[in-house]
Design an enzyme around this catalytic site. Sequence first.
Site, PDB file in Angstrom:
ATOM      1  CE  LYS A 128       0.641   2.005   3.292  1.00 44.58           C
ATOM      2  NZ  LYS A 128       1.934   2.619   3.808  1.00 44.58           N
ATOM      3  CE1 TYR A 212      -1.427   0.147   7.921  1.00 43.73           C
ATOM      4  CE2 TYR A 212      -0.342   2.114   7.081  1.00 43.73           C
ATOM      5  CZ  TYR A 212      -0.361   0.746   7.288  1.00 43.73           C
ATOM      6  OH  TYR A 212       0.690  -0.022   6.848  1.00 43.73           O
TER       7      TYR A 212
HETATM    8  P1  NAD Z   1      12.401   1.637   2.035  1.00 42.36           P
HETATM    9  O1  NAD Z   1      12.938   2.961   1.651  1.00 42.36           O
HETATM   10  O2  NAD Z   1      12.890   1.039   3.304  1.00 42.36           O
HETATM   11  O3  NAD Z   1      12.661   0.568   0.865  1.00 42.36           O
HETATM   12  C1  NAD Z   1      12.445   0.902  -0.485  1.00 42.36           C
HETATM   13  C2  NAD Z   1      13.187  -0.082  -1.379  1.00 42.36           C
HETATM   14  O4  NAD Z   1      13.035   0.343  -2.728  1.00 42.36           O
HETATM   15  C3  NAD Z   1      14.697  -0.154  -1.106  1.00 42.36           C
HETATM   16  O5  NAD Z   1      15.115  -1.484  -1.259  1.00 42.36           O
HETATM   17  C4  NAD Z   1      15.296   0.707  -2.217  1.00 42.36           C
HETATM   18  O6  NAD Z   1      16.602   0.333  -2.565  1.00 42.36           O
HETATM   19  C5  NAD Z   1      14.320   0.394  -3.357  1.00 42.36           C
HETATM   20  N1  NAD Z   1      14.309   1.424  -4.406  1.00 42.36           N
HETATM   21  C6  NAD Z   1      14.377   1.175  -5.715  1.00 42.36           C
HETATM   22  N2  NAD Z   1      14.355   2.313  -6.413  1.00 42.36           N
HETATM   23  C7  NAD Z   1      14.304   3.312  -5.524  1.00 42.36           C
HETATM   24  C8  NAD Z   1      14.276   4.726  -5.641  1.00 42.36           C
HETATM   25  N3  NAD Z   1      14.261   5.334  -6.833  1.00 42.36           N
HETATM   26  N4  NAD Z   1      14.223   5.451  -4.511  1.00 42.36           N
HETATM   27  C9  NAD Z   1      14.175   4.862  -3.297  1.00 42.36           C
HETATM   28  N5  NAD Z   1      14.190   3.515  -3.114  1.00 42.36           N
HETATM   29  C10 NAD Z   1      14.267   2.747  -4.231  1.00 42.36           C
HETATM   30  O7  NAD Z   1      10.818   1.786   2.026  1.00 42.36           O
HETATM   31  P2  NAD Z   1       9.765   0.908   2.844  1.00 42.36           P
HETATM   32  O8  NAD Z   1       9.455   1.577   4.122  1.00 42.36           O
HETATM   33  O9  NAD Z   1      10.187  -0.498   2.883  1.00 42.36           O
HETATM   34  O10 NAD Z   1       8.462   1.089   1.918  1.00 42.36           O
HETATM   35  C11 NAD Z   1       8.301   0.380   0.705  1.00 42.36           C
HETATM   36  C12 NAD Z   1       6.808   0.274   0.367  1.00 42.36           C
HETATM   37  O11 NAD Z   1       6.178  -0.468   1.400  1.00 42.36           O
HETATM   38  C13 NAD Z   1       6.076   1.609   0.293  1.00 42.36           C
HETATM   39  O12 NAD Z   1       5.104   1.553  -0.713  1.00 42.36           O
HETATM   40  C14 NAD Z   1       5.389   1.725   1.640  1.00 42.36           C
HETATM   41  O13 NAD Z   1       4.187   2.493   1.611  1.00 42.36           O
HETATM   42  C15 NAD Z   1       5.108   0.277   1.954  1.00 42.36           C
HETATM   43  N6  NAD Z   1       5.070   0.007   3.414  1.00 42.36           N
HETATM   44  C16 NAD Z   1       4.068  -0.742   3.901  1.00 42.36           C
HETATM   45  C17 NAD Z   1       3.992  -1.022   5.243  1.00 42.36           C
HETATM   46  C18 NAD Z   1       2.926  -1.909   5.789  1.00 42.36           C
HETATM   47  O14 NAD Z   1       2.825  -2.061   6.994  1.00 42.36           O
HETATM   48  N7  NAD Z   1       2.129  -2.534   4.945  1.00 42.36           N
HETATM   49  C19 NAD Z   1       4.960  -0.493   6.106  1.00 42.36           C
HETATM   50  C20 NAD Z   1       6.003   0.250   5.571  1.00 42.36           C
HETATM   51  C21 NAD Z   1       6.050   0.499   4.207  1.00 42.36           C
END
Ligand code: NAD
Length: 360
Positions: A128, A212
Site C-alpha cells: 500500500k 490506515y
Molecule cells: P524503504 O525505503 O525502506 O525501501 C524501499 C526499497 O526500494 C529499497 O530497497 C530501495 O533500494 C528500493 N528502491 C528502488 N528504487 C528506488 C528509488 N528510486 N528510490 C528509493 N528507493 C528505491 O521503504 P519501505 O518503508 O520499505 O516502503 C516500501 C513500500 O512499502 C512503500 O510503498 C510503503 O508504503 C510500503 N510500506 C508498507 C507497510 C505496511 O505495513 N504494509 C509499512 C512500511 C512500508
Amino acid sequence: MSLSRRSFSATLAGAAAPALKAQQPSSRKIGYCIIGLGRISMNEFMPGVEKSEHCRITGLVSGHPEKAQKMAAKYGVPATSIYSYEDFDRKMASNPEIDAVYVALPNSMHAEYTVRSAGAGKHVLCEKPMATSVAEAQQMIAACKSAGKKLMIAYRCQLEPNTLKAQQAARSGQIGRVELIDSSFGFTIAPGEWRLNKKLAGGGPLMDVGIYCLQACRIMSGEDPVEVDARWNVLDHDGRFAEVEENLVWSMRFPSGLLTTCNTSYGTNTGGWFRVYGSKGMIEMQPAFSYDGLKLQINGKEQTVEDHNPMQFAREADHFAECIRQDKAPKTAGEEGQTDLRIMEAIYRSCREQGPVKLA
Ligand code: NAD
C-alpha cells in the site's frame, strides 16, 4: 509512474506466452520473489514468510548485489534467482519456483513493477498505497486480469484478529448504532526520505499512513464515503516539506449519514489509533496499526487478542498463497486499493480547492 500505452501493451503481449502456463502452483509452498530489499521487506515481510505455513522466498530483485546475496544466503535463495530491476521480468518468467512477487518499492514504482510482473506470468502482492493515482491502479488491475494473475494489496490490518474483532463489534450492534468514527496516524519523518519526494511518494502522510485511518473508517462502517472535506498545512519550514503536506485533517460523510474525522502527519507522532463511537458504547484500538502490541477495548473492557510480529505478514503471505492455490479472490484485491486512491484523490482535491468534494 505512468506507463506508456506501448510498454503496457508490450507487457500484456508477453503475458500471453504459452510457456508461462507451465508455472501453475501445485500443493508445494508458494514461492515469492521479493522486489525491493528495504525496511518493510527485509524487517517484516521476509521474516513473516519464514513463519508462514504455505510460503517460501524463491527470488529477489535488488539494485544492491551485496545486500541481495546476504538475503539470499539467509533465506536459501539460489544465486541464479537474484535479479536486477532492469531485466527481472524477462528472467523470472522462466523460473517455475516463483509463483508470485511482493512489490515493496516506493509508491510510484508499484504500477510499473506490478504490470511487468504480471507480464512475466506471476501473481502480485503489492504494498500500500497501491499506486499514486487511480489511473495507475486501473492499469495494474487490467494487466493482472489480462495475464490471468491475481493482484492483492498488502492491507495487513484486514486479516489481523483485533481489527476483525473490532469490525464484528462495530457491525453487529454491540455498541449500538455507529454514530461517529475518528482516527489518527502520524509520525515525525526524518529528512532525506523518498516519502518526502512527491514524484516517488505521490503525496505526503495521507498516502503513507493516513491511508490506515481511511481503511479503519471503511472497514468499521462497511461503507464508502460519498463526500470528503479536507485541509492541509506545513508548519515546519525546515526543508522537509517542499513537495508534500506535513499535516492533513479530513472528514468524510457516508451513505448512512455516518460522519468520520481523521488526521495524519509527518510532523508529529500521533500513535496510530481509531475509535468507533456507538449509541451504546465505544470501540477503541490504540495502537491500531502497528506490527505488534495492538490493544483493543470494547465498551471499556479489554478485548485484545495476543498477536506478535511477524504474524500479520505471515498471515498476509498465507492468505495470498491460499487464493493462488484455490483460485480465490484475495480479500483485498486491486479494486480495494483503487477505491482508497479514488478517495485520497478527492481528499487532495478538497485541500487544493478548500471545500468539500463529492464522490460519485
Ligand atoms: P524503504 O525505503 O525502506 O525501501 C524501499 C526499497 O526500494 C529499497 O530497497 C530501495 O533500494 C528500493 N528502491 C528502488 N528504487 C528506488 C528509488 N528510486 N528510490 C528509493 N528507493 C528505491 O521503504 P519501505 O518503508 O520499505 O516502503 C516500501 C513500500 O512499502 C512503500 O510503498 C510503503 O508504503 C510500503 N510500506 C508498507 C507497510 C505496511 O505495513 N504494509 C509499512 C512500511 C512500508
